[in-house]
Design a protein around this motif. Structure first.
Motif, PDB file in Angstrom:
ATOM      1  N   ARG A   6       0.993  -0.926   0.268  1.00 52.16           N
ATOM      2  CA  ARG A   6      -0.136  -0.003  -0.131  1.00 52.16           C
ATOM      3  C   ARG A   6       0.684   1.561  -0.305  1.00 52.16           C
ATOM      4  O   ARG A   6       1.481   1.743   1.288  1.00 52.16           O
ATOM      5  CB  ARG A   6      -1.094   0.064   1.268  1.00 52.16           C
ATOM      6  CG  ARG A   6      -2.065  -1.130   1.467  1.00 52.16           C
ATOM      7  CD  ARG A   6      -3.232  -1.185   2.243  1.00 52.16           C
ATOM      8  NE  ARG A   6      -3.190  -2.287   2.849  1.00 52.16           N
ATOM      9  CZ  ARG A   6      -3.913  -2.842   1.841  1.00 52.16           C
ATOM     10  NH1 ARG A   6      -4.895  -2.043   0.984  1.00 52.16           N
ATOM     11  NH2 ARG A   6      -4.546  -4.582   2.045  1.00 52.16           N
ATOM     12  N   PRO A   7       0.873   1.908  -0.861  1.00 54.92           N
ATOM     13  CA  PRO A   7       1.639   3.274  -1.132  1.00 54.92           C
ATOM     14  C   PRO A   7       1.624   4.503  -0.136  1.00 54.92           C
ATOM     15  O   PRO A   7       0.532   4.201   0.171  1.00 54.92           O
ATOM     16  CB  PRO A   7       1.699   3.794  -3.094  1.00 54.92           C
ATOM     17  CG  PRO A   7       1.322   2.164  -3.289  1.00 54.92           C
ATOM     18  CD  PRO A   7       0.113   1.538  -2.201  1.00 54.92           C
ATOM     19  N   ASP A 909       3.334  -3.927   7.525  1.00 55.78           N
ATOM     20  CA  ASP A 909       2.674  -4.280   7.117  1.00 55.78           C
ATOM     21  C   ASP A 909       2.526  -3.694   5.643  1.00 55.78           C
ATOM     22  O   ASP A 909       2.043  -5.049   4.749  1.00 55.78           O
ATOM     23  CB  ASP A 909       1.242  -5.216   7.666  1.00 55.78           C
ATOM     24  CG  ASP A 909       0.708  -5.797   6.894  1.00 55.78           C
ATOM     25  OD1 ASP A 909       0.861  -7.049   6.551  1.00 55.78           O
ATOM     26  OD2 ASP A 909      -0.365  -5.888   6.415  1.00 55.78           O
ATOM     27  N   ARG A 910       1.815  -2.836   5.819  1.00 56.56           N
ATOM     28  CA  ARG A 910       1.831  -2.740   4.390  1.00 56.56           C
ATOM     29  C   ARG A 910       3.054  -2.162   3.279  1.00 56.56           C
ATOM     30  O   ARG A 910       2.300  -1.438   1.933  1.00 56.56           O
ATOM     31  CB  ARG A 910       1.085  -0.456   4.792  1.00 56.56           C
ATOM     32  CG  ARG A 910       1.805   0.062   5.451  1.00 56.56           C
ATOM     33  CD  ARG A 910       1.607   1.697   4.556  1.00 56.56           C
ATOM     34  NE  ARG A 910       1.760   2.347   5.569  1.00 56.56           N
ATOM     35  CZ  ARG A 910       1.550   4.244   6.029  1.00 56.56           C
ATOM     36  NH1 ARG A 910       0.319   4.730   4.903  1.00 56.56           N
ATOM     37  NH2 ARG A 910       2.365   4.857   6.797  1.00 56.56           N
ATOM     38  N   MET A 911       3.709  -1.769   4.127  1.00 54.10           N
ATOM     39  CA  MET A 911       4.978  -1.357   2.754  1.00 54.10           C
ATOM     40  C   MET A 911       5.827  -2.873   2.500  1.00 54.10           C
ATOM     41  O   MET A 911       6.547  -2.891   1.542  1.00 54.10           O
ATOM     42  CB  MET A 911       6.313  -1.031   3.686  1.00 54.10           C
ATOM     43  CG  MET A 911       5.610   0.520   4.076  1.00 54.10           C
ATOM     44  SD  MET A 911       6.723   1.486   5.110  1.00 54.10           S
ATOM     45  CE  MET A 911       8.066   1.407   4.306  1.00 54.10           C
ATOM     46  N   ASN A 937      -1.764  -0.443   9.848  1.00 51.93           N
ATOM     47  CA  ASN A 937      -2.458   0.260   9.168  1.00 51.93           C
ATOM     48  C   ASN A 937      -3.600   0.088   9.234  1.00 51.93           C
ATOM     49  O   ASN A 937      -4.131   1.341   8.874  1.00 51.93           O
ATOM     50  CB  ASN A 937      -1.075   1.111   8.510  1.00 51.93           C
ATOM     51  CG  ASN A 937       0.075   1.573   8.820  1.00 51.93           C
ATOM     52  OD1 ASN A 937       0.912   0.815   8.495  1.00 51.93           O
ATOM     53  ND2 ASN A 937       0.308   3.058   9.201  1.00 51.93           N
ATOM     54  N   SER A 938      -4.684  -0.603   9.629  1.00 49.61           N
ATOM     55  CA  SER A 938      -5.834  -1.037   9.176  1.00 49.61           C
ATOM     56  C   SER A 938      -5.995  -1.762  10.208  1.00 49.61           C
ATOM     57  O   SER A 938      -5.601  -2.076  10.411  1.00 49.61           O
ATOM     58  CB  SER A 938      -6.517  -0.542   7.711  1.00 49.61           C
ATOM     59  OG  SER A 938      -5.977  -1.606   7.347  1.00 49.61           O
ATOM     60  N   GLU A 939      -7.226  -1.429  10.608  1.00 53.05           N
ATOM     61  CA  GLU A 939      -8.401  -3.122  11.488  1.00 53.05           C
ATOM     62  C   GLU A 939      -8.001  -4.174   9.881  1.00 53.05           C
ATOM     63  O   GLU A 939      -8.460  -4.916  10.648  1.00 53.05           O
ATOM     64  CB  GLU A 939      -9.325  -2.600  11.194  1.00 53.05           C
ATOM     65  CG  GLU A 939      -9.448  -3.471  12.688  1.00 53.05           C
ATOM     66  CD  GLU A 939     -10.920  -3.112  13.538  1.00 53.05           C
ATOM     67  OE1 GLU A 939     -11.673  -3.641  14.895  1.00 53.05           O
ATOM     68  OE2 GLU A 939     -11.270  -1.736  12.907  1.00 53.05           O
ATOM     69  N   VAL A 940      -8.824  -3.664   8.851  1.00 52.81           N
ATOM     70  CA  VAL A 940      -8.788  -4.642   7.984  1.00 52.81           C
ATOM     71  C   VAL A 940      -7.814  -5.442   7.945  1.00 52.81           C
ATOM     72  O   VAL A 940      -7.354  -6.629   7.912  1.00 52.81           O
ATOM     73  CB  VAL A 940      -9.171  -4.208   6.851  1.00 52.81           C
ATOM     74  CG1 VAL A 940      -9.066  -5.610   5.393  1.00 52.81           C
ATOM     75  CG2 VAL A 940     -11.058  -3.692   6.740  1.00 52.81           C
ATOM     76  N   ALA A1000       0.767   7.143   9.735  1.00 53.94           N
ATOM     77  CA  ALA A1000      -0.005   7.932   8.713  1.00 53.94           C
ATOM     78  C   ALA A1000       0.336   7.093   7.200  1.00 53.94           C
ATOM     79  O   ALA A1000       1.118   6.436   7.167  1.00 53.94           O
ATOM     80  CB  ALA A1000       0.476   9.332   8.249  1.00 53.94           C
ATOM     81  N   ASP A1001      -0.965   7.329   6.789  1.00 55.03           N
ATOM     82  CA  ASP A1001      -1.018   6.938   4.929  1.00 55.03           C
ATOM     83  C   ASP A1001      -1.083   7.547   4.392  1.00 55.03           C
ATOM     84  O   ASP A1001      -0.831   7.368   3.072  1.00 55.03           O
ATOM     85  CB  ASP A1001      -3.142   6.265   4.869  1.00 55.03           C
ATOM     86  CG  ASP A1001      -3.336   5.312   5.947  1.00 55.03           C
ATOM     87  OD1 ASP A1001      -2.596   4.625   6.450  1.00 55.03           O
ATOM     88  OD2 ASP A1001      -4.248   4.982   6.287  1.00 55.03           O
TER      89      ASP A1001
END
Length: 1001
Positions: A6-7, A909-911, A937-940, A1000-1001
């Motif tokens: 997730r960029p 995780d998102r990276m 970075n998110s509950e999902v 932060a996103d």
């Protein structure tokens, strides 16, 4: 967890960059920033670049943060990851997709993002570099070049998706992301000191005016020509086309790989037959060069594209993977030479394919540039490796036009076929992993001294550091704290520590054994002068050690040092066991063995030689309460022959040690066996006067011999003949008949099983020596009442090595079967600890280098012709700091955060796209992207994973959702919590308080 990256938004990206620098002095973990000479540059595509180096199209140019990390370390030419019509979740990329332990392999070929997302990442990267170059004075804001990469056929390239991408990269000014970049820069203007609104407004939106064409294997020449023509004529882009090593032809590639030791790589001729042929490539390239010249554009080739090989050992999922790294260099440079010859040195070459610190200088001086790297950046040191390369290239004279030096290129090709750097080791590397799983916190460890490394847990980083500082006495004090045999182990230890050395992933493992000997030789007399005689323990019980080899000497030393009365009985007149009786003098001098004996004697161990030890009963009667058998494994192994006999290896070595000039063996000696003893026999035989040839006969090949790699090389240096894949059958009339074998499937040990072929050959042999292994004399143990199992091994308590007889122990070879010297010391330590309490001072923890900047400065710095280090200086001090998973992550998904003054690893995780690279280089048997404490970075994302980690529900209220093992807990960090360990609570609090930019996103 998901493998979908997730960029980071440009707003969060700028905040992250500036806040991390403000708090840590780093940006995406990069600690050393490269500062270019803004007045020195090369011209390409009508643009300037301050260094001709950068990341290849691949994992290091997929996300904006990757591009930033590359720039900070010295990159000024960026080959952006390839985009194509098939993208995002439609792209079939298996995971893990990278394996770069030695040579590199991958099963991914283009960006995993959607093409519009990739466009945004490249624009963000471009914009941030413009800001950072100016803000930190790292070079000219106009001193770097972005080069697009597209594939794979004309139909896909002509689609609106790819056309919009190309046009947007050529001019991003009307794109939404460009506006977002400007707005974010204005928003964070207060974080900058040299950047103002005017500077931001003047940043050029022309991200890229050049392109590299990547085509699939089997693409017809006319298709390649049509695409390149479109890019040159219709899109008016400076154009490179990627070339494959298949231009060399199958026979050349196969022979080259085989000759360099990469014979295990499986590939056939299908791609060579289906790919662009050299005779078609040259006229096509001449035509494209003419077209480029007419349109005032640059044209050239990118060397090389992928080299496909079959997946045969489960290296990665799937059936085919793409090879890169040092094994690709000999092929890539050969392609460069072949094409350069065809163009008389006037063809621009953008080079990848095994480029690294060891060859970039030669490549550049031969006229090849720009140079891009990938595999080297996937190893420990990571992006920081670019810094060293940039420094090497930046001091060279920069050319003003394209001109390849064909003579220098020819030398490069020849060197690539001869240098050890490009040859696979005789033996395939063994796993460097520790068997333990990585802990959630405090995971830094020195694998050299861990399980599977040093059997006595020697404090290796501590004594390496002391030697590097010239403090030999302190180093030797650390060594003898756990190792009573510094000279013996410093000379002939099997050094399993070196198989775990992280430096192996740089330019080769540290010569740890050699450094130990260096300390012993420099400080032995000083150590003896400073040692104090141990104080005898009151009411201490007596111990008898039977056997004066390494195990017995070690037991005597350790017990005596603790004030325990101990007597070592040795039936030979000379102490040292195999070290003084069997191992050839040229391998270990008697003087070295006796220095270790002197240490044990100094401590108070008594030695009785030249007589057999009393029986257990007699020893009991003499007051010995503890009896330790250290009698070795002297029972002869047998070589079964239909006719003839063989001389036993130990008998030969013993006789040769006593009289190395005596030759009753004849001119031709053949040694049967593939272990270290066989190598000793062969090397000793080569030194006997009158011997004309010495051969080793073994039923497997060298790669599958049990001997240490070092011993194999020493035998080769001594001109020993290796007659591989032969099984002895009979010896008659000076001829050894052997059956020719072939290698089949791998057995439980991982070695390929020898299989009979029914074919035979003869080998001339005046004397046959059997080095087929020694065994424990289980008959002797049975005679004294010590129980053995069905295989003849002694039954004992693994924790103490005590046998079925009370206070009777068996150590060393007698316990393990033929074992190493350091394993014998480990056994002696185990028994000594059971008899009394052995006091080791644990130097490693006492001497941690608390200035972590020192070992961190070594990360990414390889030993080369421009950077020399002693063996001891090469130590990366992994026990102080590891962070390999941080180094090797292209996406920077593993980060270092300081928690109460200690560095901890946090996985984001998102990276992460689950490439698997951190698993390869983590010293533990773990994958950090799965096993380290993870920030979601998110509950999902939190519920889409099984990772232990947390999601911040409310940062202000410090409320988090946490997963520990399989338990999910919602907690407030400001309140007491008995379920979650304090260390993890502190870690989560540190993220919220000090590393909020990660959220932060």
């Amino acid at each position: 967890m998901s493998d979908i990256m997730r960029p980071i938004s440009i707003d969060a990206l700028l905040n992250w960059v500036m806040e991390e620098f403000r708090t840590n002095g780093t940006i995406f973990g990069i600690r050393k920033f490269y500062q270019a000479d803004g007045k020195k540059n090369l011209s390409l595509f009508g643009e300037k670049m301050e260094t001709p180096i950068g990341p290849a199209a691949g994992p290091h140019t997929q996300l904006a943060q990757n591009i930033v990390a590359s720039y900070l370390t010295g990159s000024r030419f960026f080959e952006l990851k390839t985009v194509q019509i098939l993208d995002g979740e439609d792209l079939p990329v298996s995971k893990p997709c990278i394996s770069a332990r030695d040579e590199g392999y991958n099963v991914e070929w283009s960006t995993e993002l959607k093409v519009p997302e990739a466009f945004e990442e490249y624009v963000k990267g471009w914009f941030v570099l413009k800001l950072l170059s100016h803000e930190f004075d790292l070079g000219s804001p106009e001193g770097f070049i972005f080069n697009m990469s597209v594939g794979y056929d004309l139909e896909g390239i002509l689609t609106p998706k790819i056309q919009n991408y190309i046009d947007g990269m050529n001019d991003a000014s009307t794109s939404d992301i460009w506006k977002e970049c400007q707005e974010a820069a204005f928003k964070h203007l207060d974080k900058f000191t040299r950047v103002d609104e005017k500077y931001i407004k003047n940043i050029s939106p022309r991200v890229s005016r050049s392109i590299t064409l990547s085509t699939l294997h089997g693409t017809p020449p006319d298709e390649i020509e049509k695409i390149a023509t479109h890019l040159l004529k219709d899109k008016h882009l400076h154009t490179f086309i990627k070339c494959n090593p298949t231009l060399l032809g199958y026979e050349y590639a196969r022979k080259t790989m085989d000759d360099l030791g990469f014979d295990y790589m499986a590939f056939d001729d299908k791609h060579f037959l289906g790919d662009l042929q050299f005779e078609d490539a040259v006229p096509m390239m001449h035509g494209l060069q003419d077209l480029a010249d007419r349109n005032h554009l640059s044209f050239g080739v990118k060397i090389t594209n992928t080299f496909p090989v079959d997946i045969t050992q489960g290296e990665l999922p799937g059936e085919e993977m793409y090879m890169s790294g040092r094994s690709l260099f000999p092929l890539s440079i050969a392609v460069a030479k072949k094409l350069s010859d065809a163009f008389n040195g006037k063809l621009q070459i953008s080079y990848s394919g095994g480029a690294d610190i060891f060859n970039v200088k030669a490549l550049f001086e031969a006229g090849i540039w720009p140079i891009t790297v990938a595999t080297t950046l996937l190893k420990p040191g990571g992006y920081q490796r670019i810094n060293q390369i940039a420094n090497v290239l930046s001091v060279l004279d920069y050319p003003t036009y394209v001109s390849l030096d064909l003579e220098k290129l020819d030398k490069l090709v020849n060197k690539s076929l001869m240098q050890a750097r490009y040859q696979k080791s005789i033996k395939l590397p063994i796993s460097s992993k520790l068997p333990e799983k990585v802990p959630l916190i405090d995971c830094y460890t020195a694998p050299c001294q861990g399980t599977g490394g040093c059997p006595i847990n020697q404090d290796i980083p501590a004594y390496l550091r002391y030697v590097s500082e010239g403090k030999y006495l302190e180093a030797l004090q650390v060594i003898v704290d756990k190792n009573p045999l510094p000279f013996i182990t410093g000379t002939i230890c099997a050094h399993p520590c070196q198989t775990k050395c992280t430096r192996e992933f740089y330019e080769g493992a540290i010569d740890i054994r050699g450094v130990k000997l260096e300390a012993a030789e420099h400080a032995y007399d000083q150590l003896i002068a400073t040692l104090e005689k141990p104080v005898s323990q009151k009411d201490a019980v007596k111990t008898a050690v039977i056997g004066g080899g390494p195990a017995g000497i070690a037991a005597g030393y350790l017990l005596a040092r603790e004030g325990m009365p101990v007597t070592v009985f040795e039936r030979d007149k000379t102490l040292g066991g195999v070290c003084s009786q069997i191992v050839p003098e040229f391998r270990i001098p008697m003087e070295s063995v006796q220095k270790d004996v002197k240490l044990a004697k100094f401590m108070g161990a008594e030695f009785k030689t030249g007589q057999a030890a009393p029986s257990i009963e007699e020893l009991r009667n003499q007051g010995y309460e503890n009896i330790v058998f250290a009698i070795g494994a002297w029972k002869r192994g047998k070589l079964r022959l239909e006719k003839g006999t063989a001389l036993n290896a130990l008998e030969f070595l013993k006789a040769n040690r006593l009289n190395p000039e005596d030759n009753p063996y004849g001119e031709r000696i053949v040694v049967v066996g593939g272990g270290n003893t066989a190598m000793d026999c062969a090397r000793a035989a080569k030194r006997i006067p009158g011997v004309k040839s010495v051969s080793i006969v073994y039923r497997r090949d060298k790669r599958n011999m049990p001997a240490d790699e070092e011993e194999l090389y020493l035998a080769l240096e001594d001109d020993v003949n290796f007659l591989e894949l032969l099984a002895p059958v009979s010896l008659e009339n000076g001829k050894l008949t052997c059956e020719i074998m072939k290698l089949g499937e791998r057995d439980a040990s991982g070695r390929r099983k020898p299989m009979a072929t029914g074919k035979f050959t003869e080998v001339l042999a005046d004397t046959l020596i059997a080095a087929v292994g020694e065994k424990v004399d289980n008959d002797f143990f049975a005679s004294v009442g010590i129980e053995t199992d069905e295989w003849g091994s002694v039954k004992n308590d693994p924790a103490t090595l005590e046998t079925n007889l009370k206070n009777v122990y068996v150590i060393g070879d007698a316990n393990r079967g033929p074992a190493t010297i350091v394993e014998a010391i480990a056994d002696a330590t185990t028994v000594a600890n059971d008899i009394c309490d052995v006091h080791n001072h644990n130097y490693e923890r006492a001497n941690l280098n608390i200035n972590r900047a020192v070992p961190r400065d070594k990360r990414g710095l390889l030993v080369s012709e421009t950077n020399c280090m002693t063996q001891a200086e090469r130590c990366l001090e992994c026990s102080t700091i590891c962070e390999s998973c941080v180094d090797v992550c292209p996406n920077r998904a593993n980060v270092v955060i300081n928690v109460n003054g200690n560095p901890q690893i946090l996985h984001i995780d998102r990276m992460c796209n689950e490439c698997g690279n951190c698993e390869t280089f983590c010293p533990y048997s773990s994958a950090p992207y799965k096993d380290k404490f993870t920030l979601f970075n998110s509950e999902v994302d939190f519920y889409d994973s099984t990772n232990q980690g947390f999601y911040v529900i409310d940062a202000d209220k410090q409320t988090c959702k946490v997963r520990l093992a399989t338990d999910i807990i919602t907690t407030n960090l400001s309140e007491s919590n008995l379920t979650i360990p304090n260390e993890l609570l502190d870690m989560m609090e540190a993220v919220i308080d000090d590393y909020a930019f990660c959220l932060a996103d």
